[in-house]
Design an enzyme around this catalytic site. Structure first.
Site, mmCIF file in Angstrom:
data_model
loop_
_atom_site.group_PDB
_atom_site.id
_atom_site.type_symbol
_atom_site.label_atom_id
_atom_site.label_comp_id
_atom_site.label_asym_id
_atom_site.label_seq_id
_atom_site.Cartn_x
_atom_site.Cartn_y
_atom_site.Cartn_z
ATOM 1 N N GLY A 168 0.816 -1.213 0.000
ATOM 2 C CA GLY A 168 0.000 0.000 0.000
ATOM 3 C C GLY A 168 0.844 1.254 0.000
ATOM 4 O O GLY A 168 0.528 2.237 -0.684
ATOM 5 N N ASP A 169 1.925 1.249 0.774
ATOM 6 C CA ASP A 169 2.833 2.395 0.795
ATOM 7 C C ASP A 169 3.494 2.595 -0.562
ATOM 8 O O ASP A 169 3.586 3.723 -1.073
ATOM 9 C CB ASP A 169 3.913 2.191 1.852
ATOM 10 C CG ASP A 169 3.427 2.471 3.258
ATOM 11 O OD1 ASP A 169 2.761 3.496 3.458
ATOM 12 O OD2 ASP A 169 3.725 1.675 4.158
ATOM 13 N N SER A 170 4.004 1.509 -1.116
ATOM 14 C CA SER A 170 4.725 1.635 -2.382
ATOM 15 C C SER A 170 3.800 2.073 -3.509
ATOM 16 O O SER A 170 4.181 2.900 -4.353
ATOM 17 C CB SER A 170 5.400 0.307 -2.737
ATOM 18 O OG SER A 170 6.368 -0.034 -1.770
ATOM 19 N N GLY A 173 3.241 5.728 -3.097
ATOM 20 C CA GLY A 173 4.426 6.467 -3.526
ATOM 21 C C GLY A 173 4.517 6.569 -5.031
ATOM 22 O O GLY A 173 4.890 7.619 -5.584
#
Length: 400
Positions: A168-170, A173
């Site tokens: 989810g973070d990647s 980003g």
């Protein structure tokens, strides 16, 4: 030839993965990314990663590469003044705080655009800047669940596992980097002001759901987890070979399936009504998986890979990272590059730059600086013209 984003300056605020990953992607393509950390609260990412050498972890080595690192207390009046001076020199501000944080500090979008009308403000948060959940904190694990991605992982009737990565973070980003580049293009095309790029971790996961939303909207169908395969897509699965290694064989397209049948010396399967079309194979997925699985079990993985590659069938191993770093394809395309990690005084491998540009390629120029404030003198005296005595006093006052 200069890299594609040479001349673009990014001020990176925030911590951990999503925002810094966006900053890394921009820095890889040549942007001057200035990472700002609080003097007494460095980015926790410095201590992340499962492996360590003498207490040093390697998440930071990769995600802070190509960045200049300075310290600055944005909670202080003088710190905000210095930050706004930096904004006057920049193209992008990238932040990943909980919504409302910049406004509470007195450096919200209106203040930034007043100082620099062309500034692009990229804001990465759990749920976005608006809506009933906007003020909730957000991590990738929850975003993947809320956005519908986690439900699709794993096996039916079992707890849905997560990948051993912060997907989810990647994803957030990557969408943030796309948004920044889109906003910069619009600014240059129109000759106008910058704008706010609003990226949500949960929405970034939702955006990856393919046809699941229209499938449900039109028919009420709720896609569930498929284990090692996608339901209705066959044969495309994980198959165990005679030497107990696993291969992915993906032959769901009609033409590729026909080639697989020839390689299996069972060409009649390509015209069998149960398997002759994509839809038919989907309806008889268990049966065709069993046929391919039985055949694969009679071959060693290397021999089977060579056979299928020669036949034009899509096939590949399930690599561990130990396999990845030796893969000749990745090595040939500079996807495994040394990072000189000053914290341990030697090179470590890290991922290369994606995407590859043939005329203005990006590069890994240095690893994440090991100390907060490594570039304080370079930025504050060189960029803002502060004197050395003033900088020393700012340090003594814990402003930088």
């Amino acid at each position: 030839m200069n890299p594609a984003l040479d001349g673009v300056r990014v001020l990176e605020l925030g911590t951990l993965i999503a925002g810094p990953f966006c900053g890394r992607l921009l820095a890889d393509q040549g942007a001057d990314v200035i990472k700002i950390e609080a003097p007494d609260r460095p980015d926790p990412l410095r201590d992340w990663g499962q492996a360590e050498v003498d207490g040093h972890h390697f998440f930071w080595t990769v995600h802070a590469r190509n960045k200049r690192c300075i310290t600055l207390d944005l909670r202080s009046e003088r710190g905000r003044e210095l930050f706004l001076d930096l904004v006057g020199t920049a193209d992008v501000v990238l932040e990943s705080f909980r919504p409302g944080t910049l406004e509470r500090w007195g450096i919200g979008p209106d203040v930034l655009s007043a100082r620099n009308p062309r500034i692009v403000l990229a804001r990465v948060s759990g749920y976005g800047q608006t809506g009933p959940h906007s003020r909730r904190p957000g991590y990738a694990s929850v975003a993947e669940a809320v956005g519908g991605m986690r439900h699709l992982n794993g096996f039916p009737d079992e707890p849905p596992p997560r990948a051993a990565l912060s997907l989810g973070d990647s994803l957030a980003g990557m969408f943030a980097a796309q948004g920044v580049l889109t906003a910069l293009f619009a600014r240059e095309r129109d000759g106008g002001p910058g704008q706010v790029v609003d990226v949500s971790l949960a929405e970034s996961c939702l955006a990856m759901l393919e046809s699941t939303i229209p499938d449900y909207s039109a028919t009420g169908h709720v896609r569930g987890p498929g284990g090692t395969r996608l339901e209705g897509l066959a044969p495309s699965n994980l198959y165990r070979c005679a030497d107990d290694r696993w291969l992915i064989i993906a032959a769901n397209q009609d033409t590729v399936f026909a080639r697989l049948c020839t390689a299996m010396e069972q060409p009649e399967l390509a015209t069998d009504p149960r398997f002759a079309t994509h839809t038919a194979r989907g309806r008889n997925q268990d049966e065709i998986d069993a046929i391919v699985g039985d055949w694969a079990a009679g071959h060693d993985a290397d021999a089977l890979t060579a056979l299928l590659e020669a036949a034009g069938v899509v096939v590949g191993p399930v690599n561990t990272v130990a396999d990845v770093v030796l893969d000749p394809q990745f090595l040939a395309r500079d996807m495994l590059v040394p990072h000189h990690d000053e914290a341990i005084g030697r090179d470590v491998l890290g991922p290369g730059v994606v995407p590859r540009l043939d005329r203005t390629p990006g590069s890994v120029r240095w690893a994440g600086p090991p100390r907060p404030g490594t570039h304080n003198t370079e930025v504050y005296t060189g960029l803002l013209g502060l004197g050395e005595d003033e900088l020393k006093q700012l340090g003594a006052d814990r402003i930088v």
